[in-house]
Design a protein around this motif. Structure first.
Motif, mmCIF file in Angstrom:
data_model
loop_
_atom_site.group_PDB
_atom_site.id
_atom_site.type_symbol
_atom_site.label_atom_id
_atom_site.label_comp_id
_atom_site.label_asym_id
_atom_site.label_seq_id
_atom_site.Cartn_x
_atom_site.Cartn_y
_atom_site.Cartn_z
ATOM 1 N N GLY A 1 -49.382 -34.702 5.894
ATOM 2 C CA GLY A 1 -48.317 -35.341 6.666
ATOM 3 C C GLY A 1 -48.831 -36.171 7.820
ATOM 4 N N GLY A 2 -47.944 -37.032 8.318
ATOM 5 C CA GLY A 2 -48.277 -37.873 9.457
ATOM 6 C C GLY A 2 -47.032 -38.620 9.895
ATOM 7 N N PHE A 3 -47.165 -39.453 10.912
ATOM 8 C CA PHE A 3 -46.024 -40.287 11.297
ATOM 9 C C PHE A 3 -46.474 -41.468 12.143
ATOM 10 N N LEU A 4 -45.555 -42.423 12.229
ATOM 11 C CA LEU A 4 -45.712 -43.577 13.105
ATOM 12 C C LEU A 4 -44.561 -43.512 14.091
ATOM 13 N N GLY A 5 -44.863 -43.670 15.375
ATOM 14 C CA GLY A 5 -43.804 -43.712 16.382
ATOM 15 C C GLY A 5 -43.919 -45.027 17.134
ATOM 16 N N LEU A 6 -42.793 -45.681 17.425
ATOM 17 C CA LEU A 6 -42.880 -46.941 18.162
ATOM 18 C C LEU A 6 -41.558 -47.310 18.834
ATOM 19 N N ASN A 7 -41.676 -48.253 19.795
ATOM 20 C CA ASN A 7 -40.498 -48.699 20.542
ATOM 21 C C ASN A 7 -40.012 -50.073 20.106
ATOM 22 N N ASN A 8 -40.888 -50.844 19.488
ATOM 23 C CA ASN A 8 -40.556 -52.225 19.141
ATOM 24 C C ASN A 8 -39.654 -52.248 17.891
ATOM 25 N N ARG A 9 -38.412 -52.744 18.094
ATOM 26 C CA ARG A 9 -37.433 -52.665 17.003
ATOM 27 C C ARG A 9 -37.820 -53.533 15.811
ATOM 28 N N GLU A 10 -38.351 -54.689 16.116
ATOM 29 C CA GLU A 10 -38.734 -55.620 15.047
ATOM 30 C C GLU A 10 -39.855 -55.023 14.181
ATOM 31 N N TRP A 11 -40.870 -54.441 14.848
ATOM 32 C CA TRP A 11 -41.971 -53.805 14.101
ATOM 33 C C TRP A 11 -41.451 -52.602 13.316
ATOM 34 N N ALA A 12 -40.531 -51.866 13.922
ATOM 35 C CA ALA A 12 -40.000 -50.671 13.246
ATOM 36 C C ALA A 12 -39.279 -51.065 11.966
ATOM 37 N N GLU A 13 -38.535 -52.172 12.036
ATOM 38 C CA GLU A 13 -37.823 -52.647 10.848
ATOM 39 C C GLU A 13 -38.792 -53.038 9.738
ATOM 40 N N LYS A 14 -39.818 -53.793 10.133
ATOM 41 C CA LYS A 14 -40.841 -54.196 9.154
ATOM 42 C C LYS A 14 -41.519 -52.955 8.577
ATOM 43 N N ALA A 15 -41.844 -52.019 9.447
ATOM 44 C CA ALA A 15 -42.560 -50.808 9.009
ATOM 45 C C ALA A 15 -41.710 -50.022 8.010
ATOM 46 N N ARG A 16 -40.405 -49.938 8.282
ATOM 47 C CA ARG A 16 -39.539 -49.179 7.369
ATOM 48 C C ARG A 16 -39.453 -49.852 6.004
ATOM 49 N N ASN A 17 -39.426 -51.177 6.002
ATOM 50 C CA ASN A 17 -39.375 -51.873 4.722
ATOM 51 C C ASN A 17 -40.661 -51.677 3.919
ATOM 52 N N LEU A 18 -41.783 -51.707 4.620
ATOM 53 C CA LEU A 18 -43.059 -51.449 3.935
ATOM 54 C C LEU A 18 -43.104 -50.013 3.430
ATOM 55 N N LEU A 19 -42.570 -49.111 4.242
ATOM 56 C CA LEU A 19 -42.553 -47.688 3.900
ATOM 57 C C LEU A 19 -41.794 -47.456 2.603
ATOM 58 N N ILE A 20 -40.652 -48.106 2.479
ATOM 59 C CA ILE A 20 -39.825 -47.943 1.283
ATOM 60 C C ILE A 20 -40.596 -48.420 0.052
ATOM 61 N N MET A 21 -41.408 -49.465 0.237
ATOM 62 C CA MET A 21 -42.150 -49.998 -0.897
ATOM 63 C C MET A 21 -43.233 -49.035 -1.388
ATOM 64 N N THR A 22 -43.943 -48.373 -0.467
ATOM 65 C CA THR A 22 -45.104 -47.591 -0.915
ATOM 66 C C THR A 22 -45.033 -46.099 -0.612
ATOM 67 N N GLU A 23 -44.221 -45.669 0.319
ATOM 68 C CA GLU A 23 -44.219 -44.248 0.696
ATOM 69 C C GLU A 23 -42.919 -43.552 0.289
ATOM 70 N N GLY A 24 -41.806 -44.140 0.637
ATOM 71 C CA GLY A 24 -40.522 -43.519 0.336
ATOM 72 C C GLY A 24 -39.478 -43.910 1.350
ATOM 73 N N PHE A 25 -38.268 -43.400 1.163
ATOM 74 C CA PHE A 25 -37.161 -43.691 2.069
ATOM 75 C C PHE A 25 -37.530 -43.241 3.500
ATOM 76 N N PRO A 26 -37.052 -43.978 4.523
ATOM 77 C CA PRO A 26 -37.508 -43.692 5.896
ATOM 78 C C PRO A 26 -37.197 -42.296 6.444
ATOM 79 N N THR A 27 -36.353 -41.507 5.787
ATOM 80 C CA THR A 27 -36.192 -40.145 6.311
ATOM 81 C C THR A 27 -37.066 -39.131 5.576
ATOM 82 N N TYR A 28 -37.963 -39.578 4.694
ATOM 83 C CA TYR A 28 -38.958 -38.616 4.180
ATOM 84 C C TYR A 28 -40.372 -39.184 4.063
ATOM 85 N N GLY A 29 -40.482 -40.524 3.915
ATOM 86 C CA GLY A 29 -41.799 -41.175 3.974
ATOM 87 C C GLY A 29 -42.923 -40.535 3.181
ATOM 88 N N GLY A 30 -42.679 -40.214 1.928
ATOM 89 C CA GLY A 30 -43.767 -39.694 1.096
ATOM 90 C C GLY A 30 -44.004 -38.203 1.223
#
Ligand SMILES: *Cc1c(COP(=O)(O)O)cnc(C)c1O
Length: 457
Positions: A264-293
């Motif tokens: 397990g692991g996680f990414l934490g951040l304050n920047n909304r724009e980066w968070a949005e991009k990160a969530r979209n990438l997450l969905i592509m390779t890890e999973g939905f943003p409330t479980y992330g792989g």
């Protein structure tokens, strides 16, 4: 009381299989003198890594049963999110299957052309993910951090003068973020002081550069701050950890270390724009943003682990047990990186085995002898891992240091296991003149330490 006992009782045990020296010699030959090829069952004390090797608590196992396996909006996610927000104060929390997944997603989200990302020392996966995104990774650890025998309380600090110079030379617009690895894994598990985190944060903020923690061992770092930094003596470990995060704008974390879990692991951040991009990438390779792989049960175990890791008794025992190993080795004249770090002891094999030239891999040779003598497995951090080979001529440049790292898994071994390691290392040292160097008989083009094969010279 002088003796610091393990602050836990053992409810579930795993067998250690004993072997003889003759058996281990045979296994080592079969493994081409590379301990990565030895099956774990043939190892007596396994100090290969502290990553993903923690023993979980009864409360974490209870969490495993409670895990909510819903695809979206799992209750376990909200529990984890609450714990991480309370600890870090960060706005967006994104679970990932390991630390390196958080890194890949972060560096893809903040990528820009000609980017430069400074740190005290980037961990190897962090560096690889930065370079893969097309950016440059720069290490700026203080000079003290580069002298193995020097005792200094915060050898993990970043050199803030060098950081300011880098920002001036390259321009702040090319630096999407700055990182601090706490504790500094590549630099011997050495801590970063609160003053250094604060100063780095001030420098970064004055140039509008976000500061991120590579927070894998944040709790061990918090303990060192309380023990060694003026003004923190009476503070709770949690409040120190919270203060560390308060100077930052985000973090990446491998929960396999101070999350006290196996994955397990996680990414934490304050920047909304980066968070949005990160969530979209997450969905592509890890999973939905409330479980992330991860499974819901994993999220539960991390949430509980992040609370337990800041317990007073736990951290006192943890840091002391590493220090105890370091002291035991030193008393027998075995040179180590000073002072002992938070998660591992690093033996200086170059100084120990002057009769073995660096390109006969003294640290690898010492590791093999620790294994044949006592079934102990560590890892080489020297010329096998970092030696540079000229692809044209085949000439090899050795690494500056030849280290044997003995990493201590969390809550797994007791004091008598550590005593056994100290005793075994002492015995190996009384006959160290007989240890032979090694030569490589097979190596792959990249990351050779995992799969290379050796023979004694
Ligand atoms: C382990 C580690 C990572 C990578 O985490 P994984 O969970 O192994 O992917 C990153 N940074 C540091 C400092 C680490 O120790």
């Amino acid at each position: 009381m002088k003796t610091i006992i393990e602050p836990f009782k053992i409810k579930s045990v795993e067998p250690i299989y004993m072997t003889t020296r003759e058996q281990r010699e045979e296994k080592l030959r079969h493994a081409g003198h590379n301990l990565f090829y030895i099956p774990a069952r043939d190892v007596i004390i396994d100090l290969l890594t502290d990553s993903g090797t923690s023993a979980m608590s009864a409360a974490q196992w209870a969490g495993i049963m409670r895990g909510d396996e819903s695809y979206a909006g799992s209750e376990s996610f909200y529990r984890l999110e609450e714990v991480i927000k309370d600890l870090t104060g960060l706005t967006y929390i994104i679970p990932t299957h390991q630390g390196r997944a958080a890194e890949r997603i972060l560096f893809s989200a903040c990528a820009k052309s000609n980017a430069v990302i400074p740190s005290n020392s980037h961990f190897d996966t962090t560096r690889a993910n930065i370079e893969y995104s097309g950016a440059e990774a720069v290490d700026l650890v203080t000079e003290e951090g580069k002298v193995p025998s020097l005792v200094h309380p915060f050898k993990g600090n970043i050199d803030t003068k060098k950081l300011e110079k880098l920002i001036k030379d390259r321009g702040p617009e090319r630096i999407p973020l700055c990182m601090l690895t706490v504790t500094n894994n590549s630099g011997g598990g050495q801590p970063v002081s609160m003053a250094n985190i604060r100063e780095t944060s001030d420098i970064c903020r004055s140039h509008k550069i976000p500061l991120f923690l590579d927070a894998c061992r944040f709790a061990e770092n918090a303990y060192f701050i309380r023990k060694r930094e003026k003004g923190y003596e009476g503070r709770s470990l949690k409040s120190i950890a919270q203060e560390m995060f308060s100077y930052t704008d985000g973090c990446t974390m491998s929960a396999k270390k101070d999350g006290l879990v196996n994955i397990g692991g996680f990414l934490g951040l304050n920047n909304r724009e980066w968070a949005e991009k990160a969530r979209n990438l997450l969905i592509m390779t890890e999973g939905f943003p409330t479980y992330g792989g991860l499974a819901g049960r994993d999220l539960e175990a991390i949430a509980q682990g992040l609370v337990e890791v800041l317990e007073e008794e736990y951290l006192r025992y943890r840091i002391r047990s590493v220090e105890y190993l370091g002291e035991g080795l030193q008393k027998q004249g075995i040179p180590i990186i000073q002072p002992p770090g938070g998660h591992a002891i690093y033996i200086d094999a170059k100084t120990s085995l002057p009769h073995i030239p660096q390109l006969q891999y003294p640290a690898q040779a010492l590791l093999c002898e620790l294994y044949t003598h006592a079934g102990i497995r560590g890892v080489e951090i020297g010329s096998v891992m970092f030696g540079k080979k000229d692809p044209q001529t085949g000439d090899e440049t050795p690494h500056e240091m030849e280290l044997v790292r003995l990493a201590i898994p969390r809550r797994v071994y007791t004091q008598s296991h550590i005593d056994y390691v100290i005793e075994a290392a002492g015995e190996v040292y009384t006959q160290k003149e007989n240890i032979q160097g090694l030569r490589i008989v097979y190596e792959p083009p990249l990351l050779r330490h995992f799969t290379a094969r050796f023979e004694p010279f």
